[in-house]
Design an enzyme around this catalytic site. Structure first.
Site, short mmCIF file in Angstrom:
data_model
loop_
_atom_site.label_atom_id
_atom_site.label_comp_id
_atom_site.label_asym_id
_atom_site.label_seq_id
_atom_site.Cartn_x
_atom_site.Cartn_y
_atom_site.Cartn_z
N HIS A 233 3.91 -10.53 -6.07
CA HIS A 233 2.72 -9.82 -6.54
C HIS A 233 2.97 -8.33 -6.36
CE1 HIS A 233 -1.29 -8.24 -6.93
NE2 HIS A 233 -1.85 -9.44 -7.10
N HIS B 129 -13.28 -13.16 -2.85
CA HIS B 129 -12.72 -14.51 -2.76
C HIS B 129 -13.36 -15.28 -1.61
CE1 HIS B 129 -8.71 -12.93 -4.69
NE2 HIS B 129 -9.78 -12.44 -5.28
N HIS C 29 -11.58 -14.41 -10.21
CA HIS C 29 -11.76 -13.34 -11.19
C HIS C 29 -12.32 -13.89 -12.50
CE1 HIS C 29 -8.24 -11.09 -9.02
NE2 HIS C 29 -9.30 -11.23 -8.26
N ARG D 299 0.81 -1.22 0.00
CA ARG D 299 0.00 0.00 0.00
C ARG D 299 0.84 1.27 0.00
NH1 ARG D 299 -5.00 -1.86 0.27
NH2 ARG D 299 -5.24 -3.91 1.21
N HIS E 68 -4.09 -18.56 -9.54
CA HIS E 68 -4.56 -18.08 -8.24
C HIS E 68 -5.80 -18.88 -7.92
CE1 HIS E 68 -2.50 -13.85 -8.26
NE2 HIS E 68 -1.69 -14.81 -7.88
N TYR F 45 -0.33 -2.46 -4.79
CA TYR F 45 -1.68 -2.06 -5.18
C TYR F 45 -1.78 -0.67 -5.79
CZ TYR F 45 -3.50 -6.08 -2.63
OH TYR F 45 -3.80 -7.34 -2.20
N ASP G 273 -15.55 -9.75 -7.34
CA ASP G 273 -14.20 -9.95 -6.82
C ASP G 273 -14.20 -10.17 -5.30
OD1 ASP G 273 -11.50 -10.25 -6.53
OD2 ASP G 273 -10.98 -8.19 -7.06
N ASP H 18 -6.60 -16.31 -12.37
CA ASP H 18 -7.24 -16.27 -11.05
C ASP H 18 -8.65 -16.86 -11.21
OD1 ASP H 18 -8.96 -15.21 -8.90
OD2 ASP H 18 -7.22 -14.01 -8.32
N GLU I 18 -2.13 -10.70 -14.67
CA GLU I 18 -3.20 -11.45 -14.00
C GLU I 18 -4.55 -11.08 -14.58
OE1 GLU I 18 -3.45 -10.91 -9.74
OE2 GLU I 18 -5.29 -12.11 -9.61
N HIS J 14 -1.51 -6.56 -11.94
CA HIS J 14 -2.81 -6.28 -12.55
C HIS J 14 -2.50 -5.31 -13.70
CE1 HIS J 14 -4.88 -6.97 -8.39
NE2 HIS J 14 -4.25 -8.03 -8.83
N GLU K 70 -5.36 -17.28 -2.50
CA GLU K 70 -5.54 -15.90 -2.01
C GLU K 70 -6.91 -15.85 -1.34
OE1 GLU K 70 -5.31 -14.02 -5.87
OE2 GLU K 70 -3.34 -13.20 -5.38
ZN ZN Z 1 -9.41 -10.69 -6.35
MN MN Z 2 -5.44 -13.06 -7.80
MN MN Z 3 -3.95 -9.88 -7.81
#
Ligand code: ZN
Ligand code: MN
Ligand code: MN
Length: 289
Positions: free
Chosen positions: A75, A238, A189, A43, A223, A78, A236, A186, A152, A115, A268
């Site tokens: 990964h 999970h 997703h 972050r 993922h 963000y 989205d 993923d 991804e 992403h 995840e």
């Molecule tokens: Zn997600």
């Molecule tokens: Mn993912």
């Molecule tokens: Mn991701």
């Protein structure tokens, strides 16, 4: 029923709060042999190469706990958005992504998952253009770095780009460095985007599409996430494996395909190491290893 020494590579997204060097042991403790980590606080815009000491210990522990290089992933943070219409955000994204590539290299991690980006209103074509320009700048600056960027597939939410394989295909074909680009699939997703992997024909269709549009050899990570919401919901959210709308039976079918088994599976799912240890147990039960 143990994943260690099996053909399957399975693990989870791991915290780095106790230091990179602790990650391989913690992976073994939850019963895994694969992992994903953030290369820095995800972050924040700041990132730095870990100290030599930490790097050495990390590499030693990778060997000690026998984690293969094809099963270790970073990964991206963000804040990065290569498709941002704001110049300063795009600049900072390119700089941070370059730094992340160098952290991966220092750790000996071969794959960096990102992403692709969100266009925030400027439209998909403009967004894809900016993503490719950004990727190419990073890949050019890191020409001697042997790290592959994995795009991804994201949920089709907001203005996110990369929720289908036509978009992935366009980005990879437009790039000057297609050999340094791969993809991550993923399952949450994808389910959000309407890919139904609960039937053999659905999985076949997905794998054929990946192969046709980007090449199955580019698929380097899965993922593994169940979905709290039904097919096509684009939420989205999970869910723990077996407790969502893909469900135990759905995963049993998906995970039975050779093309899927060849690729490391990274959880995840909600919770931390304890919950992920339970997810790992459930996945192994499902695949009957
Ligand atoms: Zn997600
Ligand atoms: Mn993912
Ligand atoms: Mn991701």
């Amino acid at each position: 029923m143990r994943v260690l020494n099996s053909e399957i590579h399975l693990g989870a997204h791991m915290p780095i709060s106790r230091g990179f060097q602790k990650v391989p042991e913690e992976v073994a403790k939850i019963g895994g042999n694969a992992f994903q980590i953030f290369p820095h606080n995800a972050r924040q815009w700041k990132a730095r190469i870990p100290d030599r000491n930490v790097l050495n210990q990390f590499k030693r522990n990778m060997k000690k706990y026998r984690i293969e290089h094809k099963a270790a992933f970073c990964h991206s943070g963000y804040l990065i958005n290569l498709a941002s219409p704001k110049d300063d955000v795009r600049r900072k994204s390119i700089d941070l992504l370059e730094k992340e590539m160098r952290i991966c290299e220092a750790l000996g991690i071969k794959y960096l998952n990102i992403h692709p980006g969100s266009h925030l209103g400027s439209g998909e074509d403009v967004g894809i253009d900016l993503i490719v320009k950004g990727l190419d700048e990073v890949l050019k600056r890191t020409e001697n770095v042997e790290v592959v960027i994995l795009l991804e597939n994201v949920a089709p939410k907001g203005s996110a780009i990369g929720y289908n394989f036509d978009q992935m295909k366009r980005m990879i074909e437009m790039s000057a460095f297609p050999k340094r680009l791969g993809v991550t699939y993923d399952t949450c997703h994808g389910f959000d985007a309407g890919y139904d992997i609960r039937t053999p024909s659905g999985v076949r269709k997905l794998l054929d599409e990946i192969d046709e549009k980007v090449g199955l050899e580019r698929l380097k990570m899965i993922h593994l996430n169940d979905s709290k919401y039904p097919l096509g919901a684009a939420k989205d959210r999970h869910e723990s494996i077996g407790f969502g709308h893909i469900g135990r039976d759905g995963f049993k079918i998906f995970l039975s395909f050779d093309e899927v088994r060849k690729v490391p599976w990274i959880l995840e799912t909600p919770g931390g190491n304890e919950e992920h240890a339970e997810d790992i147990r459930r996945v192994l039960e499902i695949v009957g290893e």
